[in-house]
Design an enzyme around this catalytic site. Structure first.
Site, PDB file in Angstrom:
ATOM      1  N   ASP A  43      -5.002  13.018 -25.870  1.00 25.21           N
ATOM      2  CA  ASP A  43      -5.017  11.614 -25.458  1.00 25.21           C
ATOM      3  C   ASP A  43      -4.240  10.850 -26.528  1.00 25.21           C
ATOM      4  O   ASP A  43      -4.759  10.572 -27.611  1.00 25.21           O
ATOM      5  CB  ASP A  43      -6.483  11.160 -25.376  1.00 25.21           C
ATOM      6  N   THR A  69      -2.391   5.572 -22.437  1.00 27.85           N
ATOM      7  CA  THR A  69      -2.274   4.250 -21.842  1.00 27.85           C
ATOM      8  C   THR A  69      -0.830   3.828 -22.070  1.00 27.85           C
ATOM      9  O   THR A  69      -0.107   4.444 -22.849  1.00 27.85           O
ATOM     10  CB  THR A  69      -3.205   3.229 -22.526  1.00 27.85           C
ATOM     11  N   TYR A 117       0.850  -1.198   0.000  1.00 29.22           N
ATOM     12  CA  TYR A 117       0.000   0.000   0.000  1.00 29.22           C
ATOM     13  C   TYR A 117       0.880   1.240   0.000  1.00 29.22           C
ATOM     14  O   TYR A 117       1.830   1.321   0.773  1.00 29.22           O
ATOM     15  CB  TYR A 117      -0.914   0.025   1.241  1.00 29.22           C
ATOM     16  N   ARG A 143      -0.917  -2.916 -18.836  1.00 28.51           N
ATOM     17  CA  ARG A 143      -2.234  -2.291 -19.041  1.00 28.51           C
ATOM     18  C   ARG A 143      -2.421  -1.211 -17.978  1.00 28.51           C
ATOM     19  O   ARG A 143      -2.670  -1.513 -16.811  1.00 28.51           O
ATOM     20  CB  ARG A 143      -3.297  -3.385 -18.918  1.00 28.51           C
ATOM     21  N   GLU A 185      -0.569   4.768  -0.605  1.00 29.82           N
ATOM     22  CA  GLU A 185      -1.358   5.987  -0.867  1.00 29.82           C
ATOM     23  C   GLU A 185      -0.498   7.217  -0.645  1.00 29.82           C
ATOM     24  O   GLU A 185       0.242   7.300   0.339  1.00 29.82           O
ATOM     25  CB  GLU A 185      -2.577   6.029   0.056  1.00 29.82           C
TER      26      GLU A 185
END
Ligand code: DSN
Length: 427
Positions: A211, A237, A65, A246, A67
């Site tokens: 994009d 992406t 984790y 991905r 964050e």
């Protein structure tokens, strides 16, 4: 590290390989690997990622984790993942010449969402490309969040040329005074003039977001005009031409970085996927190599050759051809719908997707076209001779009176072609 002779104390189920712990799932993954190995992959947005990226994506970083951002996390034990995230950021900045980079978006859609969240208030206007002309769901499709929360004006392709009409886009911008202009597409076979978009945005006081998901690999290899230098925001992406995991990334001008970081976390996401960020770091390193640049060059050459042969075989292409890694075939003249052609090609071992063509009279579930792209086959090693054979197989498969025996023969030719290009032999 366990000392030699000391048995691990974890439960046996914890230590069991997937094939033992979950044979059903392991079998599905094995079958998917087999499917990827045994078909010619021409979906324009797909690619085969490298072994290095696969390893990073399957690493123990999935356990962590983190964050927050490097140096400012809400969890302890982040010293290593801080280094990983900083490495991904530094490499991305250097690859694309970006001033500020956020590598935490889970996908291209969430990257776009974060830019809108940072830049717009609900009800603000955006000007973006129609989905039915090659745009993306997040560029304002009616039932996507982008179409529901923002006031969307759309531009499309010129009916005659099948290309963007920049004068018309400029007029629309003047008329609607959007706060944000979105450039970039999911099914546009031509180079995009980002400088012109930037001038249009400046002339109406709008911000510009590009994009570049589809063309990021070409941009990295300097085979497509660069959006990063001229735009306020660039999203991408990392799994299309860029051939990474991905996922998504946002680049922006330095002064907009704080707003973007806040929009991503805590605005939209909690814990970042550190294993995927590690895989992005590996992808950016590989994308800076000469081998990668050469592969992008070959991707474009393969697309150009395929487009030429399909046209010679009587298939119409939107805009008449391609400048990049993809083409959009309009099958109206050969009497097939997109859905029929997709199925026909699948039967002989070629994977594409049905795709609306501009001004398509058929619904999105049927369509008049297919989109064909060369990133995946090029990663696999296809060059001109293999593209000649691929084009010949496609033309035969789409011919009017093909019977089952002929389809079987074509399947055999696909198998033969692929036999020389083993995929992930280590798996
Ligand atoms: N869905 C993707 C594509 O296939 O182009 C766009 O993100």
């Amino acid at each position: 590290m366990a000392r030699p002779g000391i048995e691990p104390k974890t439960q046996p189920e914890f230590r069991a390989p997937l094939a033992e712990a979950d044979p059903d799932l392991a079998e599905m993954i094995r079958r998917e690997l087999e499917r990827q190995r045994s078909t010619i992959e021409l979906i324009a947005s797909e690619n085969f990622t490298s072994r290095a990226v696969l390893e990073a994506a399957a690493s123990v970083l999935t356990n962590k984790y983190a964050e927050g951002y490097p140096g400012a996390r809400y969890y302890g034990g982040c010293e290593v993942v801080d280094e990983v995230e900083n490495l991904a950021i530094t490499r991305c900045k250097s690859l694309f010449g970006a001033e500020h980079v956020n590598v935490q978006p889970h996908s291209g859609s969430s990257a776009n969402q974060a830019v809108y969240f940072a830049e717009l208030a609900v009800g603000d206007s955006i000007l973006a490309m129609k989905l039915t002309h090659g745009g993306h769901l997040t560029h304002g499709m009616k039932i996507n969040f982008s179409g529901r929360y923002y006031h969307v004006h759309s531009y499309g392709l010129d009916r005659e040329t099948g290309r963007l009409n920049y004068d018309e886009i400029e007029e629309l911008a003047r008329e609607h005074q959007p706060r944000l202009i979105v450039a970039g597409a999911s099914a546009y076979p031509r180079s995009i003039d980002f400088e012109r978009f930037a001038r249009i945005a400046r002339s109406v006081g709008a911000r510009l977001m590009v994009d570049m998901a589809h063309i990021a690999g070409l941009v990295a290899a300097e085979l497509h005009p660069d959006p990063v230098a001229v735009s306020d925001y660039v999203t991408t992406t990392t799994h299309k031409t860029l051939a990474g995991p991905r996922s998504g990334v946002i680049m922006c001008k330095r002064g907009l970085g704080k707003g973007i970081d806040k929009a991503v976390f805590p605005g939209l996401q909690g814990g970042p996927l550190m294993h995927i960020i590690a895989a992005k770091a590996a992808c950016f390193k590989l994308a800076a190599t000469d081998e990668f640049r050469e592969r992008q060059r070959q991707t474009v050459a393969n697309a150009a050759l395929l487009a030429k042969r399909l046209k010679e075989g009587g298939i119409q292409l939107v805009s008449g051809g391609t400048d990049n890694h993809l083409m959009l075939a309009d099958l109206t003249d050969i009497g097939l719908t997109g859905v029929e052609a997709e199925k026909r090609l699948e039967e002989v071992g070629i994977t594409v997707n049905k795709n609306a063509v501009p001004y398509d009279p058929l619904p999105a579930t049927v369509t008049s076209g297919i989109r064909i792209g060369t990133p995946a086959v090029t990663s696999r090693g296809f060059r001109e001779p293999e593209m000649e054979e691929t084009a010949a197989i496609i033309l035969s498969a789409l011919s009017r009176n093909i019977n089952e025996a002929e389809k079987k023969k074509l399947r055999g030719r696909v198998n033969e072609l692929l036999a020389g290009f083993p995929l992930y032999p280590h798996l």
